[in-house]
Write a protein that holds these residues in place. Structure first.
Motif, PDB file in Angstrom:
ATOM      1  N   ALA A 222      -9.235  -5.314  12.373  1.00 41.38           N
ATOM      2  CA  ALA A 222      -9.498  -6.665  11.892  1.00 41.38           C
ATOM      3  C   ALA A 222      -8.980  -6.843  10.466  1.00 41.38           C
ATOM      4  N   GLN A 223      -8.705  -5.737   9.787  1.00 47.83           N
ATOM      5  CA  GLN A 223      -8.153  -5.735   8.427  1.00 47.83           C
ATOM      6  C   GLN A 223      -6.628  -5.876   8.444  1.00 47.83           C
ATOM      7  N   SER A 224      -6.001  -5.836   9.610  1.00 47.83           N
ATOM      8  CA  SER A 224      -4.540  -5.765   9.719  1.00 47.83           C
ATOM      9  C   SER A 224      -3.811  -6.966   9.126  1.00 47.83           C
ATOM     10  N   GLU A 225      -4.364  -8.165   9.262  1.00 48.67           N
ATOM     11  CA  GLU A 225      -3.687  -9.331   8.685  1.00 48.67           C
ATOM     12  C   GLU A 225      -3.616  -9.193   7.168  1.00 48.67           C
ATOM     13  N   LYS A 226      -4.701  -8.768   6.543  1.00 47.10           N
ATOM     14  CA  LYS A 226      -4.694  -8.564   5.088  1.00 47.10           C
ATOM     15  C   LYS A 226      -3.712  -7.461   4.713  1.00 47.10           C
ATOM     16  N   ASP A 227      -3.644  -6.402   5.512  1.00 49.63           N
ATOM     17  CA  ASP A 227      -2.706  -5.315   5.240  1.00 49.63           C
ATOM     18  C   ASP A 227      -1.262  -5.794   5.325  1.00 49.63           C
ATOM     19  N   LEU A 228      -0.957  -6.597   6.332  1.00 44.80           N
ATOM     20  CA  LEU A 228       0.404  -7.116   6.472  1.00 44.80           C
ATOM     21  C   LEU A 228       0.757  -8.050   5.316  1.00 44.80           C
ATOM     22  N   ARG A 229      -0.172  -8.903   4.936  1.00 45.10           N
ATOM     23  CA  ARG A 229       0.087  -9.806   3.805  1.00 45.10           C
ATOM     24  C   ARG A 229       0.252  -9.028   2.498  1.00 45.10           C
ATOM     25  N   ALA A 230      -0.481  -7.939   2.331  1.00 42.30           N
ATOM     26  CA  ALA A 230      -0.319  -7.094   1.144  1.00 42.30           C
ATOM     27  C   ALA A 230       1.072  -6.457   1.124  1.00 42.30           C
ATOM     28  N   LEU A 231       1.554  -6.009   2.289  1.00 48.54           N
ATOM     29  CA  LEU A 231       2.898  -5.450   2.379  1.00 48.54           C
ATOM     30  C   LEU A 231       3.945  -6.516   2.063  1.00 48.54           C
ATOM     31  N   LEU A 232       3.723  -7.717   2.519  1.00 48.16           N
ATOM     32  CA  LEU A 232       4.612  -8.843   2.230  1.00 48.16           C
ATOM     33  C   LEU A 232       4.712  -9.065   0.720  1.00 48.16           C
ATOM     34  N   ARG A 233       3.552  -9.083   0.051  1.00 50.71           N
ATOM     35  CA  ARG A 233       3.535  -9.261  -1.412  1.00 50.71           C
ATOM     36  C   ARG A 233       4.187  -8.078  -2.127  1.00 50.71           C
ATOM     37  N   ALA A 234       3.891  -6.862  -1.663  1.00 45.94           N
ATOM     38  CA  ALA A 234       4.466  -5.666  -2.289  1.00 45.94           C
ATOM     39  C   ALA A 234       5.995  -5.669  -2.193  1.00 45.94           C
ATOM     40  N   ASN A 235       6.517  -6.242  -1.120  1.00 47.27           N
ATOM     41  CA  ASN A 235       7.967  -6.342  -0.944  1.00 47.27           C
ATOM     42  C   ASN A 235       8.551  -7.577  -1.627  1.00 47.27           C
ATOM     43  N   LYS A 236       7.680  -8.343  -2.313  1.00 47.35           N
ATOM     44  CA  LYS A 236       8.083  -9.572  -3.016  1.00 47.35           C
ATOM     45  C   LYS A 236       8.766 -10.563  -2.075  1.00 47.35           C
ATOM     46  N   GLN A 237       8.197 -10.678  -0.870  1.00 48.24           N
ATOM     47  CA  GLN A 237       8.697 -11.618   0.122  1.00 48.24           C
ATOM     48  C   GLN A 237       7.699 -12.747   0.295  1.00 48.24           C
ATOM     49  N   THR A 238       8.201 -13.869   0.784  1.00 49.14           N
ATOM     50  CA  THR A 238       7.331 -14.980   1.141  1.00 49.14           C
ATOM     51  C   THR A 238       7.619 -15.366   2.583  1.00 49.14           C
TER      52      THR A 238
END
Length: 182
Positions: free
Chosen positions: A6-22
């Motif tokens: 259930a934490q996976s969406e937050k994990d994916l969004r964190a990876l998105l931010r870490a990669n400086k992507q939108t």
């Protein structure tokens, strides 16, 4: 200790931010790279031991309230531990990165002339083969440089039957990894 899917969406969004992507600027190759890296590198979720974590890529024509669109979806499937009998629907989560494209002449003349498809793998070792098949699809070749009209991430509860973890060849678009089918 493994994480709750259930934490996976937050994990994916964190990876998105870490990669400086939108999401707004994301195209199909970047979306596939993001989800592939996430599937390969973040595997410490509490899922069933055998084939409990999978990935699916599909195409479809959808209408989710913003008009009819051509959709490419990239899904991470999490089969959750359960004490239910194996003949009963089992709990699962579906983390979906959806890219929706407005219809244009390229889609109307090239992509829609092809059959719909979905590809899946139940392990990281199958990921490269799945991506190779996908990159051979007309939809990928036509859409890889196009900017989607809409890109979003959602986490959805779903169920599946263990006997239907693999879709029948003629029913891949109606498979539980893409839609809710018991």
């Amino acid at each position: 200790m493994n994480k709750n899917p259930a934490q996976s969406e937050k994990d994916l969004r964190a990876l998105l931010r870490a990669n400086k992507q939108t999401l707004k600027g994301m195209k199909l190759p970047q979306a596939l790279n993001l989800m592939s890296a996430y599937y390969q590198d973040v595997s410490d979720y509490d899922v069933i031991a055998a084939e409990g974590d999978g990935m699916v890529v599909y195409d479809d024509i959808t209408n989710r309230g913003r008009g009819t669109r051509f959709e490419i979806g990239i899904v991470r499937l999490f089969c959750l531990p359960s004490d239910k009998a194996s003949t009963e629907p089992q709990p699962a989560l579906r983390l979906r990165l959806r890219l929706c494209y407005k219809f244009d002449m390229d889609i109307a003349t090239s992509v829609l002339a092809e059959d719909t498809w979905s590809y899946y793998c139940w392990s990281v070792t199958g990921l490269a083969g799945m991506l190779d098949k996908l990159k051979g699809e007309t939809a990928y070749q036509v859409l890889q440089d196009k900017q989607p009209a809409e890109v979003n991430i959602s986490l959805e509860e779903t169920t599946y039957l263990p006997s239907k973890k693999y879709p029948a060849t003629d029913a891949q678009q109606n498979w539980w990894g893409v839609w809710d089918v018991d």
